[in-house]
Motif scaffolding. Sequence first.
Motif, short mmCIF file in Angstrom:
data_model
loop_
_atom_site.label_atom_id
_atom_site.label_comp_id
_atom_site.label_asym_id
_atom_site.label_seq_id
_atom_site.Cartn_x
_atom_site.Cartn_y
_atom_site.Cartn_z
N LEU A 14 -3.39 27.90 -32.53
CA LEU A 14 -2.13 27.54 -31.89
C LEU A 14 -0.92 27.84 -32.76
O LEU A 14 0.16 28.10 -32.26
CB LEU A 14 -2.15 26.06 -31.51
CG LEU A 14 -3.05 25.67 -30.33
CD1 LEU A 14 -3.11 24.17 -30.16
CD2 LEU A 14 -2.54 26.32 -29.04
N THR A 15 -1.12 27.80 -34.06
CA THR A 15 -0.01 28.03 -34.99
C THR A 15 0.06 29.47 -35.49
O THR A 15 0.93 29.80 -36.30
CB THR A 15 -0.13 27.08 -36.20
OG1 THR A 15 -1.38 27.31 -36.87
CG2 THR A 15 -0.07 25.62 -35.75
N TYR A 16 -0.85 30.32 -35.02
CA TYR A 16 -0.89 31.70 -35.50
C TYR A 16 0.35 32.45 -35.01
O TYR A 16 0.71 32.41 -33.84
CB TYR A 16 -2.16 32.38 -35.00
CG TYR A 16 -2.42 33.73 -35.61
CD1 TYR A 16 -2.81 33.84 -36.94
CD2 TYR A 16 -2.26 34.90 -34.88
CE1 TYR A 16 -3.04 35.08 -37.53
CE2 TYR A 16 -2.49 36.15 -35.45
CZ TYR A 16 -2.88 36.22 -36.77
OH TYR A 16 -3.12 37.45 -37.34
N GLU A 17 1.00 33.17 -35.92
CA GLU A 17 2.27 33.81 -35.60
C GLU A 17 2.11 35.20 -35.00
O GLU A 17 3.01 35.69 -34.31
CB GLU A 17 3.15 33.88 -36.87
CG GLU A 17 3.57 32.50 -37.38
CD GLU A 17 4.49 32.59 -38.58
OE1 GLU A 17 4.74 33.73 -39.06
OE2 GLU A 17 4.94 31.52 -39.05
N GLY A 18 0.99 35.86 -35.26
CA GLY A 18 0.77 37.18 -34.69
C GLY A 18 0.18 37.09 -33.30
O GLY A 18 0.09 36.02 -32.69
N THR A 19 -0.26 38.24 -32.77
CA THR A 19 -0.93 38.22 -31.47
C THR A 19 -2.34 37.69 -31.65
O THR A 19 -2.96 37.85 -32.71
CB THR A 19 -0.98 39.63 -30.84
OG1 THR A 19 -1.61 40.52 -31.76
CG2 THR A 19 0.43 40.13 -30.54
N LEU A 20 -2.86 37.03 -30.61
CA LEU A 20 -4.14 36.31 -30.74
C LEU A 20 -5.32 37.25 -30.89
O LEU A 20 -6.36 36.86 -31.43
CB LEU A 20 -4.32 35.39 -29.54
CG LEU A 20 -3.26 34.28 -29.40
CD1 LEU A 20 -3.53 33.43 -28.18
CD2 LEU A 20 -3.23 33.42 -30.66
N ASP A 21 -5.20 38.49 -30.41
CA ASP A 21 -6.29 39.44 -30.64
C ASP A 21 -6.43 39.73 -32.13
O ASP A 21 -7.55 39.92 -32.63
CB ASP A 21 -6.04 40.73 -29.86
CG ASP A 21 -4.75 41.43 -30.30
OD1 ASP A 21 -3.68 40.83 -30.09
OD2 ASP A 21 -4.82 42.54 -30.84
#
Length: 393
Positions: free
Chosen positions: A266-273
């Motif tokens: 949820l806190t990841y700043e890039g794209t989820l892939d």
Amino acid sequence: MKKHLLISCVVLFCTSLFSQTIYKELPSRALNTTRDIKIKLPNNYDPESLVKYPVIIVFDGDYLFEPVLGQVHFQTYFKEMPESIIVGIVQGEERFYDGYFDELTGMPFESGKRFYDFVQNELLPYIDNNYKTSPFRVAIGHNKMANFINSYLFTDEPVFQAYINISPDYKGTMANNLTTRLGHLKNDVFYYLATSDKDVSSIKNTIRETSSVLKTLDTQKLTFYYDELKGDTHYTLVTGALSKALDKIFEIYKPLDEKEINEKVLTYEGTLDEYIVNRYERIEEYFGIIKPITEDEFAKIVSIAEERDDLESLQNIGKLANKQDPESALGTYYLALHAEKLGKNKKATKYYESALTLSETIVIDKEYIKSKLKNLQDLATDDNERENEDEEN
């Protein structure tokens, strides 16, 4: 009645599991004799397959092999760790000589050094040459043999990447030398250490002191875990320690769970892939195995992408799913969903129609895709009717 039935099922299960064990006598030049070993291959093992498996070497295989076998089977059943090749070394009366050590350093000495060479130069190459092994190896030892397995760390490139030390009886200066060595690693190492509140006092105290130092080491190469179990003796702590050790060493292998999603995804700043690709690249890097992303994990990250209105991630996840399995409808379905959310209904319709020609998944079956197509068709009909009404007015 139910209790008796459960016990009977457990006994039958264990009997079946252990009956699949391969027993071999391995000739050894280092020992000038043969040594009995036990080998358990994964249930779906295929020598013609490209799939490779981590190797777990169980010292004290006389009594540790079966507990390890049961625990590995339990955790692989629930996809908590990868299928592995388990090798137990039967030591019996030779245990004293196998673990013979230098009084000053605690390192293998004389017969202990010959056993060290047997494992490193004969047993491990034999397993690698005859079975489908990955580069990831785990050493498991208890008491005296837990002290012994640490000796493999004192080389530039240790032959084991993970060490499960169950109540190790550190000898000589082994504990002090160990803390120094683990602070200057060149390669990644998992190190698990366990004792209990009812462990042998001298062993417990040394383990506590060692763990205190290891916790302070500032190195990216060491992943250190420590457990102090409650209520277990020096011998009964084995099963609990095995469970915790395997659970922690293979933590990254587990499917995405709620904790990881909340703390990292949820806190990841890039794209989820990017997140999921990096996660699986670490699995391959650590364990030397290729694990496909599951449909459930794709669904979880797609749900998060929708939640944060991240259409770029949604499109990329569709492309990633197609790359992993071009014959599956999953990736094409996500691309259709992406087009639909952009309002490009004609493009979405083409993707859904294409998905109908591909293999169904557990969740995305043909009936579900048809329902999505019908919704778009109904929407198009409504739009046409509104356009006609506008022209008439």
